[in-house]
Design a protein around this motif. Structure first.
Motif, PDB file in Angstrom:
ATOM      1  N   UNK A 125       0.868  -1.181   0.000  1.00  0.00           N
ATOM      2  CA  UNK A 125       0.000   0.000   0.000  1.00  0.00           C
ATOM      3  C   UNK A 125       0.902   1.227   0.000  1.00  0.00           C
ATOM      4  N   UNK A 126       0.874   2.004  -1.091  1.00  0.00           N
ATOM      5  CA  UNK A 126       1.710   3.205  -1.162  1.00  0.00           C
ATOM      6  C   UNK A 126       0.878   4.480  -1.151  1.00  0.00           C
ATOM      7  N   UNK A 127      -0.422   4.341  -0.852  1.00  0.00           N
ATOM      8  CA  UNK A 127      -1.305   5.479  -0.655  1.00  0.00           C
ATOM      9  C   UNK A 127      -2.417   5.016   0.277  1.00  0.00           C
ATOM     10  N   UNK A 128      -3.297   5.940   0.643  1.00  0.00           N
ATOM     11  CA  UNK A 128      -4.501   5.522   1.348  1.00  0.00           C
ATOM     12  C   UNK A 128      -5.274   4.685   0.335  1.00  0.00           C
ATOM     13  N   UNK A 180     -10.836 -13.146  10.877  1.00  0.00           N
ATOM     14  CA  UNK A 180      -9.992 -12.693   9.773  1.00  0.00           C
ATOM     15  C   UNK A 180      -8.564 -12.653  10.305  1.00  0.00           C
ATOM     16  N   UNK A 181      -7.673 -13.395   9.656  1.00  0.00           N
ATOM     17  CA  UNK A 181      -6.274 -13.408  10.073  1.00  0.00           C
ATOM     18  C   UNK A 181      -5.446 -12.721   9.000  1.00  0.00           C
ATOM     19  N   UNK A 182      -4.664 -11.723   9.415  1.00  0.00           N
ATOM     20  CA  UNK A 182      -3.826 -10.962   8.497  1.00  0.00           C
ATOM     21  C   UNK A 182      -2.427 -10.839   9.064  1.00  0.00           C
ATOM     22  N   UNK A 183      -1.449 -10.820   8.187  1.00  0.00           N
ATOM     23  CA  UNK A 183      -0.060 -10.577   8.584  1.00  0.00           C
ATOM     24  C   UNK A 183       0.357  -9.290   7.891  1.00  0.00           C
ATOM     25  N   UNK A 184       0.739  -8.290   8.675  1.00  0.00           N
ATOM     26  CA  UNK A 184       1.038  -6.963   8.140  1.00  0.00           C
ATOM     27  C   UNK A 184       2.300  -6.379   8.765  1.00  0.00           C
ATOM     28  N   UNK A 185       2.793  -5.322   8.130  1.00  0.00           N
ATOM     29  CA  UNK A 185       3.842  -4.469   8.694  1.00  0.00           C
ATOM     30  C   UNK A 185       3.562  -3.055   8.220  1.00  0.00           C
ATOM     31  N   UNK A 186       3.485  -2.122   9.157  1.00  0.00           N
ATOM     32  CA  UNK A 186       3.205  -0.727   8.840  1.00  0.00           C
ATOM     33  C   UNK A 186       4.497   0.053   8.633  1.00  0.00           C
ATOM     34  N   UNK A 187       4.385   1.195   7.980  1.00  0.00           N
ATOM     35  CA  UNK A 187       5.525   2.064   7.726  1.00  0.00           C
ATOM     36  C   UNK A 187       5.866   2.876   8.968  1.00  0.00           C
ATOM     37  N   UNK A 212       2.146   5.299   7.147  1.00  0.00           N
ATOM     38  CA  UNK A 212       1.173   4.480   6.426  1.00  0.00           C
ATOM     39  C   UNK A 212       0.896   3.234   7.257  1.00  0.00           C
ATOM     40  N   UNK A 213      -0.385   2.911   7.433  1.00  0.00           N
ATOM     41  CA  UNK A 213      -0.754   1.773   8.272  1.00  0.00           C
ATOM     42  C   UNK A 213      -1.958   1.042   7.701  1.00  0.00           C
ATOM     43  N   UNK A 214      -1.963  -0.265   7.823  1.00  0.00           N
ATOM     44  CA  UNK A 214      -3.133  -1.070   7.475  1.00  0.00           C
ATOM     45  C   UNK A 214      -4.044  -1.014   8.690  1.00  0.00           C
ATOM     46  N   UNK A 215      -5.256  -0.495   8.496  1.00  0.00           N
ATOM     47  CA  UNK A 215      -6.085  -0.125   9.642  1.00  0.00           C
ATOM     48  C   UNK A 215      -7.374  -0.909   9.828  1.00  0.00           C
ATOM     49  N   UNK A 216      -7.885  -1.580   8.769  1.00  0.00           N
ATOM     50  CA  UNK A 216      -9.146  -2.292   8.951  1.00  0.00           C
ATOM     51  C   UNK A 216      -9.339  -3.383   7.915  1.00  0.00           C
ATOM     52  N   UNK A 239       5.026   6.885   3.293  1.00  0.00           N
ATOM     53  CA  UNK A 239       5.560   5.547   3.513  1.00  0.00           C
ATOM     54  C   UNK A 239       4.698   4.502   2.834  1.00  0.00           C
ATOM     55  N   UNK A 240       4.995   3.239   3.085  1.00  0.00           N
ATOM     56  CA  UNK A 240       4.201   2.144   2.531  1.00  0.00           C
ATOM     57  C   UNK A 240       3.988   1.090   3.612  1.00  0.00           C
ATOM     58  N   UNK A 241       2.871   0.399   3.509  1.00  0.00           N
ATOM     59  CA  UNK A 241       2.547  -0.679   4.443  1.00  0.00           C
ATOM     60  C   UNK A 241       2.431  -1.968   3.644  1.00  0.00           C
TER      61      UNK A 241
END
Length: 174
Positions: free
Chosen positions: A45-48, A70-77, A81-85, A141-143
């Protein structure tokens, strides 16, 4: 109650700017699930933005979906930038099946389990071809989204119970 795991198997309609270490199609970056994730590939994700993926169908014996994880594996910037929902929709990508679940992320790769309430239909027809939407916010940033899976609990259709009858034998002359 029975359980099943649904995995990404196609791209839905994305919004904003997303990319992937492989693809398009972008779902191929996250379709391995969270049990043995491959952090070498990711949806970026490089934008909203919102990433949308189709999910595999429910099992043939599904009658009523009663719970979802719901299972997700993420890393925020570290830049914001963050994965939020995350939220599940029917195949039309507009009719919600679950409430939105909030992700409070980390800058290191982390697996989260989200338990949104089911707010829409619970039938096999409604859940087959469902779409998972994952949203990122922030201005720089990017997530990364590394892996996804959806675990459902359901009641099985045609769950007739077996009935037994017997007639007691009368013991004679022993």
């Amino acid at each position: 109650m029975a359980t099943s795991t649904l995995y990404p198997n196609g791209d839905g309609t994305h919004t904003g700017t997303i990319g992937g270490t492989a693809g398009p199609p972008y779902y191929t970056n996250v379709d391995e699930g969270t049990v043995s994730p491959d952090d070498a590939d990711a949806v970026i994700f490089s934008s909203a933005a919102t990433f949308a993926c189709d999910l595999t169908n429910t099992p043939a014996d599904t009658d009523t979906v009663t719970a979802v994880a719901i299972k997700v594996r993420t890393a925020d910037s570290s830049k914001g930038r963050a994965i939020t929902s995350a939220r599940i929709y029917q195949s039309d990508q507009t009719t919600a099946l679950t409430a939105s679940a909030t992700i409070t992320g980390s800058t290191t790769a982390t697996t989260y389990t989200l338990n949104p309430s089911i707010t829409g239909a619970t039938t096999k027809t409604a859940w087959d071809g469902a779409r998972l939407l994952i949203t990122a916010t922030g201005s720089s940033g990017s997530a990364n989204l590394y892996a996804v899976q959806v675990d459902i609990t359901y009641t099985a259709a045609g769950g007739a119970t077996a009935q037994f009858s017997f007639t007691p034998a009368i013991m004679m002359g022993f």
